[in-house]
Design an enzyme around this catalytic site. Structure first.
Site, mmCIF file in Angstrom:
data_model
loop_
_atom_site.group_PDB
_atom_site.id
_atom_site.type_symbol
_atom_site.label_atom_id
_atom_site.label_comp_id
_atom_site.label_asym_id
_atom_site.label_seq_id
_atom_site.Cartn_x
_atom_site.Cartn_y
_atom_site.Cartn_z
ATOM 1 N N ASP A 1 -10.346 -3.161 -5.615
ATOM 2 C CA ASP A 1 -9.796 -2.452 -4.455
ATOM 3 C C ASP A 1 -10.582 -1.153 -4.266
ATOM 4 O O ASP A 1 -10.531 -0.267 -5.120
ATOM 5 C CB ASP A 1 -8.322 -2.129 -4.721
ATOM 6 C CG ASP A 1 -7.627 -1.448 -3.546
ATOM 7 O OD1 ASP A 1 -8.329 -0.801 -2.731
ATOM 8 O OD2 ASP A 1 -6.395 -1.546 -3.454
ATOM 9 N N SER B 1 0.836 -1.200 0.000
ATOM 10 C CA SER B 1 0.000 0.000 0.000
ATOM 11 C C SER B 1 0.876 1.257 0.000
ATOM 12 O O SER B 1 1.692 1.425 -0.898
ATOM 13 C CB SER B 1 -0.952 -0.060 1.200
ATOM 14 O OG SER B 1 -1.998 0.862 1.064
ATOM 15 N N HIS C 1 -8.564 -4.394 -1.028
ATOM 16 C CA HIS C 1 -7.328 -3.702 -0.676
ATOM 17 C C HIS C 1 -6.578 -4.557 0.333
ATOM 18 O O HIS C 1 -6.992 -4.678 1.485
ATOM 19 C CB HIS C 1 -7.626 -2.322 -0.082
ATOM 20 C CG HIS C 1 -6.376 -1.509 0.146
ATOM 21 N ND1 HIS C 1 -5.679 -0.924 -0.896
ATOM 22 C CD2 HIS C 1 -5.676 -1.227 1.277
ATOM 23 C CE1 HIS C 1 -4.614 -0.294 -0.400
ATOM 24 N NE2 HIS C 1 -4.590 -0.478 0.905
#
Length: 419
Positions: A341, A206, A372
């Site tokens: 996501d 991320s 995600h």
């Protein structure tokens, strides 16, 4: 006629019940996306010997990713499960915490975990890992990945984002930001000095994906002794990501609110350090504005951009995004994203797609499901402890290690891998 009315009512109720059940089932099928077929990831790559070798050696990239049947096709449920639980049956790897003094008085910390066996390529290889926003080595998804990596013969070094560890005081009025690479660079430098023979696999999750890609592209020397880099679920351009974060489709505005709330708690836990130090750019008024913030953008504007003295939010996002550096990365680079996501809008995926179409060292893998940082696998209801993501990172890293081993090129002694 009375009897006839009595007879009709239950029938009518049954009809209503049936309609209600049908409606609920329709909503469940729609929301859980049950009709969505499973498919292999979409893979964008250049026609090179390395790409062919990698795709041959990484069956997970070409086989279907099959999420848990009942809920795994919902990007929201995958994301929420990752957010709430992290992972299931999380192991507790045993590591050593290291403290590194930084030039501005900050103290970077990372955790070092030794390999639990030999690597299949026979080399000394260290995973240098950068977690997501406000995360550290104690998060469940990190612990699961580290434990698996150790068992596959990798030493692991995990950065604890500056200010993210609970009960760890700041020693300077600065916290981690979207793209500051100083602490990650300090950790990598330490690993290279402490283990002169080790080669590195760089992994970013991320926000960590932005940090590691920016780090590698900022300076050619940062790519020395680096075998490859894997980035999972990053958004590539902060400027464009923030615009999408104010939209309601895919509930992004709601996720924004939750992430902002988390960030707020982390920052306010350091209130005294941020206000008490003479060199601080943060004022009482800034912290009051922070308390009222409901989005990451407002937090970035009132607090985050000031840590490095950026004059505007735009400048902060522009300068801290890896999008201006990632094309300078020449080592093998795997970029992983998921179509569902809810945090990364489809428009942001033009960056990795274009990169993989233009650069021979880049592979872009886009799954249909996974949410995600979810990527859970499992039969019907219960996910397995290891996710698709954990296995793909190791499979790809192993493949690059074996490719290097086979080529044993003259440059290897200099530690520069060219493509």
């Amino acid at each position: 006629s009375n009897a006839r009315i009595e007879f009709k009512l239950p029938a009518m109720f049954d009809g209503m019940k049936l309609a209600a059940v049908a409606t609920i089932l329709y909503i469940i099928v729609r929301c859980l996306n049950l009709k969505s077929p499973t498919a292999p990831p979409e893979i964008i790559y250049q026609d090179t010997p390395l790409s062919h070798y990698l795709l041959k050696s990484c069956p997970m990239l070409t086989k279907e990713y099959i999420p848990p049947l009942l809920w795994g096709k919902s990007g929201h449920l995958q994301t929420v499960l990752y957010g709430k639980m992290g992972r299931v049956n999380t192991p507790t790897p045993c590591g050593v915490r290291k403290f590194l003094p930084m030039q501005d008085g900050a103290t970077a910390t990372f955790d070092l975990f030794e390999a639990l066996g030999d690597h299949s390529a026979g080399d000394d290889i260290t995973m240098v890992i950068c977690p997501g926003i406000g995360n550290h080595s104690e998060k469940n998804y990190i612990r699961t990945f580290v434990d698996y990596s150790q068992r596959q013969g990798y030493r692991c070094a995990v950065l604890n984002h500056l200010g993210a560890l609970p009960n760890m005081e700041l020693t300077s009025p600065r916290m981690f930001t979207y793209g500051c690479t100083w602490e990650f660079a300090a950790m990598v430098g330490y690993v290279k000095r402490a283990h002169p023979q080790t080669l590195l696999v760089v992994v970013g999750f991320s926000l960590g994906g932005n940090v590691v890609c920016k780090f590698l592209g900022e300076n050619r020397l940062n790519q020395e002794r680096v075998l490859c880099c894997i980035s999972v679920c990053q958004g590539y351009s902060a400027l464009r990501a923030q615009e999408t974060f104010l939209q309601w489709d895919q509930c992004r505005r709601l996720y924004n609110f939750v992430l902002a709330d988390n960030m707020k708690k982390i920052i306010l836990s350091h209130r005294d350090s941020l206000l008490g130090m003479s060199s601080s750019n943060i004022s009482d008024a800034d912290l009051n504005r922070l308390s009222a913030a409901t989005s990451l953008m407002q937090i970035d504007d009132s607090i985050m951009r000031k840590f490095h003295g950026y004059n505007s939010l735009r400048e902060y996002y522009e300068k801290e995004s890896c999008v201006h550096y990632i094309h300078k990365v020449t080592v093998p680079l795997l970029l992983v994203n998921s179509s569902d996501d809810p945090l990364v809008h489809q428009s942001l995926l033009a960056v990795p797609r274009t990169l993989a179409e233009k650069m021979p060292n880049v592979v872009f893998a886009l799954t249909q499901h996974g949410g995600h940082m979810g990527f859970f696998e499992g039969a019907v209801l219960f996910p397995q402890p290891l996710t698709w993501m954990d296995k793909v990172i190791i499979e790809y890293s192993d493949a690059v290690c074996h490719w290097e081993k086979k080529r044993l090129m003259p440059e290897r002694s200099r530690g520069v891998l060219m493509y």
